[in-house]
Enzyme design. Structure first.
Site, PDB file in Angstrom:
ATOM      1  N   SER A 251      51.947  11.885  53.367  1.00 36.36           N
ATOM      2  CA  SER A 251      51.520  11.022  54.466  1.00 36.36           C
ATOM      3  C   SER A 251      51.687  11.612  55.862  1.00 36.36           C
ATOM      4  CB  SER A 251      52.254   9.679  54.397  1.00 36.36           C
ATOM      5  OG  SER A 251      53.641   9.850  54.585  1.00 36.36           O
ATOM      6  N   LYS A 296      56.491   1.852  58.198  1.00 34.58           N
ATOM      7  CA  LYS A 296      56.352   2.986  59.115  1.00 34.58           C
ATOM      8  C   LYS A 296      56.086   2.505  60.538  1.00 34.58           C
ATOM      9  CE  LYS A 296      55.078   6.241  55.529  1.00 34.58           C
ATOM     10  NZ  LYS A 296      54.147   7.255  55.012  1.00 34.58           N
TER      11      LYS A 296
END
EC number: 3.4.21.53
Length: 365
Positions: A251, A296
């Site tokens: 990611s 996140k």
């Protein structure tokens, strides 16, 4: 005076009951303590996912042997994953932005060690693609060599079970080689159910071959029953070094690419801003969806980021069928930002160029 003294018989009876009661209380206390300790120690077949951290990419990336001293930072964000005990589950039930997953959903049946190794392969691939995209966007000469696909998992009903193992590299099928995992998968999908196929692969530096059958996969397509990720190698005259021990997954690809491009071609692009984001990156520069984006967002906001790049790809028909309420990464990130009441700007991106264009357009200096 004798009337004031309890008879020995009554005294014995009361003492006996008293001792019994004290003994029961002691055993109960010990059991409670043991269960309490076990709730923190004994792992269950579940995992919890929590907000991790937001790290300055300069701590893990060096481009062309030079230090990036420009103001601001590019931050890559992580989630924390913990093999859960009962205490972890209670914490997750009571804490926002903390999710519980079964072991099967989280690891696909892999052991903790195998799961860690799989995510390290994802990180390696992410870094190679980031090098490729960052250098390409900066106009540097670069070549991306496709070496095959890492085997990440072998399905229980695969005829290659016990033959192919995690970390093996498949380099060909039926003596055909490919330029990407997409080509390999497309070719295998085109084979007829029950056909015999020959797989060429590398194991511990040795080239081997094995034969098996085409089976019906869970998604309804034909295949050989392996999960995979590209194994690539970047060739360039510009040295790029990563130091990401203990960090896994794909990611950070977008933010790695952005950092490489900025340092080589546009050092003022960051413009003193603290910029975070997430999303994998492929060889066409497309930003891929990731998991745990709400967490996140939380990590990035806590680190003081003012901009957060989020993948904005449409929900697939397959996902819609499985979950009619499925949202894009961008939509989920927006909801998380609203819930925590952050002023951080959530920016949708589909490509690396989208991120570059946004930062260029919003520069103040």
């Amino acid at each position: 005076m004798s009337n004031e003294i309890t008879t020995p018989k009554k005294m014995t009876k009361e003492n006996k009951y008293g001792l019994k009661l004290a003994g029961c209380a002691g055993v109960t206390t010990i059991l409670v303590l043991v269960l309490f300790l076990f709730s923190f120690i004994v792992p269950l077949p579940y995992y919890i996912e929590v907000p991790g951290g937001a790290e300055d990419i300069r701590q893990v990336l060096t481009v062309d042997g030079k230090e990036d001293q420009a103001a601001g930072s590019y931050n890559f964000v992580t989630v924390g994953i913990q093999h859960a005990t009962f205490a972890h589950l209670v914490y997750a039930w009571l804490t926002p932005f903390t999710d519980i997953y079964s072991a099967q959903d989280m690891t696909g049946g892999s052991s903790d060690e195998e799961y860690l190794r799989i995510n390290q392969f994802f990180m390696e691939t992410s870094q190679n693609m980031a090098k490729y995209q960052g250098l390409k966007a900066a106009g540097k000469e670069i070549k991306l060599n496709y070496l095959g696909v890492y085997v990440l998992q072998v399905a229980k009903d695969s005829t290659f079970k016990g033959i192919l193992n995690i970390a093996d590299t498949v380099t060909g099928v039926n003596d055909k080689t490919f330029e990407s995992s997409e080509e390999l998968v497309k070719y295998v999908n085109s084979q007829t159910l029950g056909d015999t196929v020959k797989v060429t692969y590398e194991e511990d530096g040795e080239t081997k071959t094995a034969t098996g059958k085409i089976i019906k996969l869970e998604n309804g397509k034909n295949g050989i029953g392996i999960s995979l990720v590209d194994r690539t190698e970047v060739n360039s005259s510009v040295p790029i070094e990563f130091s990401t021990e203990g960090i896994g997954g794909p990611s950070a690809g977008l933010m790695f690419s952005l950092a490489i491009y900025t340092q080589l071609a546009n050092p003022d692009l960051r413009d003193g801003r603290v910029i975070a984001g997430t999303g994998s990156i492929d060889r066409e520069g497309k930003v891929g969806d990731i998991g745990g984006i709400d967490k996140k967002v939380v990590s990035a906001a806590k680190a003081g980021s003012t901009i957060f790049f989020a993948p904005d790809n449409p929900v697939s028909e397959e996902e819609k069928k499985a979950n009619p309420k499925a949202k894009t990464n961008y939509e989920t990130a927006l909801e998380a930002a609203k819930e925590i009441k952050t002023d951080m700007k959530i920016v949708p991106v589909k490509t690396l160029q989208d991120a570059i264009d946004y930062l260029e357009k919003t520069k103040k200096s």
